[in-house]
Design an enzyme around this catalytic site. Structure first.
Site, PDB file in Angstrom:
ATOM      1  N   GLN A  35      -0.918   4.911  21.305  1.00 39.41           N
ATOM      2  CA  GLN A  35      -0.599   5.448  19.965  1.00 39.41           C
ATOM      3  C   GLN A  35      -1.687   6.435  19.561  1.00 39.41           C
ATOM      4  OE1 GLN A  35      -1.849   2.423  20.589  1.00 39.41           O
ATOM      5  NE2 GLN A  35      -2.620   1.369  18.790  1.00 39.41           N
ATOM      6  N   GLY A  46       3.118   1.510  -3.090  1.00 42.96           N
ATOM      7  CA  GLY A  46       2.268   1.699  -4.265  1.00 42.96           C
ATOM      8  C   GLY A  46       1.813   3.149  -4.371  1.00 42.96           C
ATOM      9  N   ASN A  68      -6.297   9.747   8.347  1.00 41.46           N
ATOM     10  CA  ASN A  68      -7.443   8.910   8.744  1.00 41.46           C
ATOM     11  C   ASN A  68      -8.770   9.672   8.680  1.00 41.46           C
ATOM     12  OD1 ASN A  68      -4.942   7.965  10.003  1.00 41.46           O
ATOM     13  ND2 ASN A  68      -6.219   6.333  10.821  1.00 41.46           N
ATOM     14  N   GLN A 112       2.445   7.488  16.067  1.00 40.49           N
ATOM     15  CA  GLN A 112       1.829   8.812  16.118  1.00 40.49           C
ATOM     16  C   GLN A 112       1.485   9.224  14.718  1.00 40.49           C
ATOM     17  OE1 GLN A 112       4.939  11.436  17.605  1.00 40.49           O
ATOM     18  NE2 GLN A 112       3.508  12.162  19.132  1.00 40.49           N
ATOM     19  N   ARG A 113       0.400   9.907  14.548  1.00 43.66           N
ATOM     20  CA  ARG A 113       0.157  10.502  13.240  1.00 43.66           C
ATOM     21  C   ARG A 113      -0.734  11.724  13.392  1.00 43.66           C
ATOM     22  NH1 ARG A 113      -2.457   6.793   9.941  1.00 43.66           N
ATOM     23  NH2 ARG A 113      -0.660   5.515   9.443  1.00 43.66           N
ATOM     24  N   TYR A 161       0.837  -1.202   0.000  1.00 50.76           N
ATOM     25  CA  TYR A 161       0.000   0.000   0.000  1.00 50.76           C
ATOM     26  C   TYR A 161       0.877   1.260   0.000  1.00 50.76           C
ATOM     27  CZ  TYR A 161      -3.690   3.228   1.557  1.00 50.76           C
ATOM     28  OH  TYR A 161      -4.590   4.269   1.661  1.00 50.76           O
ATOM     29  N   VAL A 193     -12.138   3.195  13.923  1.00 50.58           N
ATOM     30  CA  VAL A 193     -13.410   3.844  14.261  1.00 50.58           C
ATOM     31  C   VAL A 193     -14.565   2.868  14.045  1.00 50.58           C
ATOM     32  CG1 VAL A 193     -15.001   5.708  13.672  1.00 50.58           C
ATOM     33  CG2 VAL A 193     -12.545   6.168  13.789  1.00 50.58           C
ATOM     34  N   PHE A 199     -14.465  -0.023  16.727  1.00 53.60           N
ATOM     35  CA  PHE A 199     -14.905   0.356  18.081  1.00 53.60           C
ATOM     36  C   PHE A 199     -16.426   0.551  18.110  1.00 53.60           C
ATOM     37  CE2 PHE A 199     -10.708   2.372  19.913  1.00 53.60           C
ATOM     38  CZ  PHE A 199     -10.074   1.149  19.764  1.00 53.60           C
TER      39      PHE A 199
END
Ligand code: NAD
Ligand code: UDP
Ligand code: UDP
Length: 307
Positions: A204, A143, A169, A271-272, A140, A183, A186
């Site tokens: 995270q 690519g 996200n 982390q993002r 992914y 999401v 959950f």
């Protein structure tokens, strides 16, 4: 034309473009999307649906291409990793070839995954990333990186009008209930009263953008002056730990589900968070929908489809 138009983001984009009186050609091979997502659009005479795999050439006449075709969740993109790379790379070549022949403007749905497990925080567009080329996420990530390369080479070599958006996200109605993204997982678990699966210790972080905000950004990017090609980050800079997300979902669903801690998947970024100052400056764009409001709308959707 919207490739991947029967997917989560693509279906919202088709809807938005139709609401602005565009003719929309939706192209999808239903690898990870499905016709339910666009069933409500089929009666609109301005909407056309075509089953097609973008790894094969496509000859149609269009003036704008949003290239979203690609499975986006690890469960989907790791099911057939070779096909995932083909979709990003061969798909980009075909769609760029089509854009070249028809003089269409073309927008690529890239991803924050091009930054890999980032060493700088928050991520700005100049950062080249920290990506494993041989891991299970590489089909992914690499690519998508190669697709960006192709877009820039068609821009430099053939003068194409390109636009690249790096999506962070994003969540909302029509996420696939079983695609394993946090999401949807959950919410589904909370509604079913099952344990909430926290991978690792749940510290995270991720930043979650509601789908309507992102789609607004896409349309602004497509309409922006030709010299602004990106790449541009789009996402919501609000940063949450997975534990915080679980708490919000439990509160909003009034669920009694318990937390179940499980092993962290390989190459899972710690982390993002997007730095969206470029999008704000160039496109006057920033997300407006707070996490809890977006979660509420997403919960309503999952209740409605009675998962
Ligand atoms: P999705 O899986 O719901 O949608 C992708 C669509 O592409 C599906 O309908 C699928 O059937 C279709 N598709 C896959 N391979 C194809 C092929 N070879 N030919 C034609 N169609 C094909 O995922 P999504 O969340 O809507 O993601 C859409 C795009 O946005 C993807 O390119 C993804 O990489 C990108 N993106 C999404 C997110 C996110 O948070 N949702 C984040 C970053 C990037
Ligand atoms: N292509 C396509 N639709 C078009 C034009 C091209 O699918 O309307 C494909 C074509 O099959 C080719 C690819 O896009 O493999 C790249 O096209 P380009 O013109 O850049 O390259 P070339 O045809 O010279 O290989
Ligand atoms: N995650 C989790 N429980 C789940 C699904 C995901 O704790 O049931 C974690 C996952 O390990 C990651 C984060 O949530 O750290 C976001 O995962 P997702 O697959 O949604 O997106 P990505 O890793 O691509 O950002």
């Amino acid at each position: 034309m919207v490739t991947g138009g029967a997917g989560f983001l693509g279906s919202h984009l088709c809807e938005k473009l139709l609401s602005q009186d565009n003719d929309v050609l939706c192209v999808d091979n239903y690898y990870s999307g499905n016709r339910d997502n666009i069933a409500h659009l089929l009666a609109n005479p301005r909407f056309e649906l075509m089953r097609h795999d973008v790894t094969f050439p496509l000859y149609v006449e269009v003036d704008e291409i949003y290239n979203l075709a690609c499975p986006a969740s690890p469960i989907h993109y790791q099911r057939d990793p070779v096909q995932t790379t083909k979709t990003s790379v061969h798909g980009a070549i075909n769609m760029l070839g089509l854009a070249k022949r028809t003089n269409a403007r073309i927008l690529q749905a890239s991803t924050s995954e091009v930054y890999g497990d980032p060493e700088i925080h928050p991520q700005q567009e100049w950062y080249w990333g920290n990506v494993n080329p041989i891991g299970i996420r590489s089909c992914y990530d690499e690519g998508k990186r190669c697709a960006e390369t192709l877009f820039f080479d068609y821009y430099r070599q053939h003068g194409l009008e390109i636009k690249i958006v790096r999506i962070f996200n994003t969540y909302g109605p029509r996420m696939h209930p079983n695609d394993g993204r946090v999401v949807s997982n959950f919410i589904v678990q909370a509604l079913r009263g099952e344990d909430i699966t926290i991978y690792g210790d749940g510290t995270q972080t991720r930043s979650f953008c509601y789908v309507d905000d992102l789609i607004d950004g896409f349309v602004r990017m497509m309409a922006s002056p030709g010299q602004f090609v990106g790449p541009v980050n789009m996402g919501n800079p609000g940063e949450f730990t997975m534990l915080e997300l679980a708490e919000s979902v439990l509160r909003l669903t009034q669920s009694k589900s318990k937390l179940n801690f499980m092993p962290l998947p390989k190459d899972d970024p710690k982390q993002r968070q997007p730095d969206i100052s470029l999008a704000t400056r160039e496109l006057n764009w920033k997300p407006t929908i707070p996490l809890e409001d977006g979660l509420q709308k997403t919960i309503e959707y999952f209740k409605k489809i009675a998962i």
